[in-house]
Design an enzyme around this catalytic site. Structure first.
Site, short mmCIF file in Angstrom:
data_model
loop_
_atom_site.label_atom_id
_atom_site.label_comp_id
_atom_site.label_asym_id
_atom_site.label_seq_id
_atom_site.Cartn_x
_atom_site.Cartn_y
_atom_site.Cartn_z
N LYS A 100 0.84 -1.20 0.00
CA LYS A 100 0.00 0.00 0.00
C LYS A 100 0.88 1.26 0.00
CE LYS A 100 -4.05 0.32 2.42
NZ LYS A 100 -4.95 0.50 3.57
N THR A 130 -11.48 3.69 16.53
CA THR A 130 -12.60 3.48 17.45
C THR A 130 -12.22 2.35 18.40
OG1 THR A 130 -14.12 4.19 15.74
CG2 THR A 130 -15.06 2.95 17.60
N GLU A 143 -12.64 9.41 15.77
CA GLU A 143 -12.91 10.06 14.48
C GLU A 143 -14.38 9.89 14.11
OE1 GLU A 143 -10.93 12.01 12.40
OE2 GLU A 143 -12.99 12.19 11.67
N LYS A 161 -18.04 7.92 21.17
CA LYS A 161 -18.02 7.45 19.78
C LYS A 161 -18.97 6.26 19.61
CE LYS A 161 -16.75 6.41 15.65
NZ LYS A 161 -17.01 7.19 14.46
N ASN A 210 -22.58 6.16 17.33
CA ASN A 210 -22.87 5.19 16.26
C ASN A 210 -24.06 4.32 16.60
OD1 ASN A 210 -20.93 6.12 14.58
ND2 ASN A 210 -19.56 4.35 14.73
N PHE A 243 -31.03 9.99 9.22
CA PHE A 243 -30.92 8.57 9.64
C PHE A 243 -32.29 7.95 9.92
CE2 PHE A 243 -26.60 9.67 9.62
CZ PHE A 243 -25.89 8.49 9.49
N LEU A 244 -33.27 8.34 9.11
CA LEU A 244 -34.60 7.75 9.26
C LEU A 244 -35.02 7.03 7.97
CD1 LEU A 244 -36.68 10.52 11.12
CD2 LEU A 244 -35.55 8.51 12.07
N CYS A 250 -18.09 0.24 10.34
CA CYS A 250 -18.23 0.85 11.66
C CYS A 250 -19.50 0.41 12.40
CB CYS A 250 -18.21 2.37 11.54
SG CYS A 250 -16.61 2.99 11.01
N LYS A 295 -22.45 2.14 0.88
CA LYS A 295 -23.21 3.37 0.68
C LYS A 295 -22.61 4.10 -0.52
CE LYS A 295 -20.73 6.28 3.96
NZ LYS A 295 -20.86 7.22 5.05
#
Ligand code: NAD
Length: 437
Positions: free
Chosen positions: A35, A121, A148, A206, A210, A251-252, A262, A324
């Protein structure tokens, strides 16, 4: 400031580039030498809007570099940020091996008093655990928790215009407070968005954020199922509910279940931490259970509602593979769970995604057909399933689809199309929590 970002993935590369953009000298270090080599040649291993240009600019201006020599990069820095992965273990706990390893490297490599910032996280208690690892370092290591909150697909904007920055450190740790304030000053000029707190509260915040977001999604997915039973429409229910200022409209959205690297792991991670402390988080548990069930909703609809229980030999087109839009990340993507099930049911899968096809090809090889052109995926299909709501899928040429498809069945996993208009055009339309055909 001389900054080392350890872990150059979705979080580390974006954050490293953004800290370079705001004037710091940043080295992004990673143990994945391949990478690092790609990055050093100017190749960006992930898709994130605006990232390639920002990396190129900062490399050219010599504020950003890459290294597989993690100890050397740490030794040359005033602050070290940790953005390594913390995947779920099979029992739901976060796997902290990479974090521990970085902490051990820091303990061996620091050449001055250094601020060590935990961006990954990590469960509550990790800051204390890392402090134990670095306590015998030759110089003082100030351990800070700075979870984050950036979102893939909008990561640069999220970094540059954060809702808030949580900094968990000791109240009397002047060096840590000063370094964190200086690092984030450029993105908090117009408002005071740094919230200082103790490390445990930052770590927990955090996970709670979430879990609360995921909870809203799972709740709406349950309500969507109820809508289908009672003849209500989840679009309208969402509007009716989200217009309440106390609730808000984000978020509905009902859909095929949340994915990504995550939400799934963080919800079970929080529940696991709580269980270890003797607290059963019923809402977090239910959020995860509902989501797991929801991830089967598209298959259930196809198989039970539209194909009389038998998908053998059916050609199914899948649009959208990333978890997404605006990312190539397919981790825990609902599309993959659907594809797995379709393949094992004997269906033929033809799929398209604007950015994620390389990642999907690496998983499935020739078991499914990946089409460069979205319409090609729909050719002679018995159904087209929309799983990820990329913008280019919003208004396709439906007349062309009608001609191309063997059977005009549209299963809209994100409720982005108008069932009314499509039915008039001759399609069978089905969505999540909206009236089926
Ligand atoms: P990722 O898998 O994309 O990247 C992790 C990187 O760390 C990889 O490049 C890997 O090679 C490297 N790495 C692993 N062990 C290492 C070590 N010992 N030394 C140096 N490098 C090492 O992960 P990500 O999606 O960027 O997530 C990183 C962390 O940030 C996780 O804890 C995640 O939960 C959290 N987070 C992610 C997002 C997101 O949208 N992806 C958002 C907020 C928080």
């Amino acid at each position: 400031m001389k900054l080392c970002m350890v872990g150059t993935g979705y979080v580390g590369l974006v954050s490293g580039a953004c800290f370079a953009e705001t004037g710091n000298d940043v080295v992004c270090a990673d143990i994945d030498a391949a990478k690092v080599e790609r990055l050093s040649k100017g190749e960006i291993p992930i898709f994130e809007p605006g990232l390639a240009e920002m990396v190129a600019r900062n490399v050219a201006e010599k504020r950003l570099g890459f290294s597989a020599d993690v100890p050397a990069a740490i030794a040359a820095s005033e602050a070290v940020m940790v953005a390594v992965g913390t995947p779920s273990r099979s029992d739901g706990a976060a796997d902290l091996q990479a974090v521990d390893r970085v902490a051990e490297t820091v303990a061996r490599s620091v050449t001055r008093d250094t601020v060590l910032v935990l961006k990954s996280t990590v469960p509550v208690g990790t800051n204390a655990r890392v402090r134990r690892i670095v306590k015998d370092a030759p110089h003082r290591v100030h351990v800070v928790s700075n979870p984050e909150f950036l979102k893939e697909g909008n990561a640069i904007d999220d970094f540059m215009r954060p809702d808030r920055i949580l900094v968990g450190c000791d109240g009397d740790d002047e060096l840590a407070r000063d370094v964190m304030t200086r690092l984030y000053h450029p993105v908090t000029l117009s408002s005071d968005r740094i919230i200082f707190m103790d490390p445990a509260s930052a770590e927990l915040s955090k996970y709670v954020a979430n879990t609360m977001l995921a909870m809203r999604i799972s709740f709406m997915n349950e309500i969507a199922a109820l809508c289908e039973k009672v003849g209500a429409d989840i679009h309208l229910v969402r509007k009716g509910v989200g217009s309440d200022e106390r609730i808000g409209s984000k978020f509905l959205y009902a859909g095929p279940g949340y994915g990504g690297s995550c939400f799934p792991k963080d919800i079970v991670g929080l529940a696991h931490t709580a269980r270890e402390m003797g607290v059963e988080l019923e809402l977090a548990n239910a959020t995860d259970r509902v989501n797991q069930r929801q991830k089967g909703v598209l298959l259930r609809k196809l198989k039970q509602v539209h194909f009389e229980g038998d998908l053998r030999g059916k050609r199914i087109a899948v649009w959208g593979l990333a978890f997404k839009p605006r990312t190539d990340d397919v981790r825990e993507s609902p599309a993959l769970q659907l594809i797995d099930a379709l393949v094992s049911e004997g269906a033929e899968v033809r799929a398209h995604d604007p950015e994620a096809m390389d990642n999907v090809r690496a998983i499935y090889g020739s078991r499914i057909t990946l089409c460069e052109d979205a319409y090609d995926a729909a050719k002679d299909a018995d159904a087209l399933v929309l799983v990820t709501e990329w913008r280019q899928y919003q208004n396709p040429d439906f007349a062309r689809l009608l001609q191309l498809m063997r059977r005009p069945l549209l299963l809209d996993g994100r409720n982005i199309w108008s069932g009314y208009g499509l039915r008039k055009q001759g399609f069978t339309y089905d969505g999540i929590g909206v009236r089926g055909s």
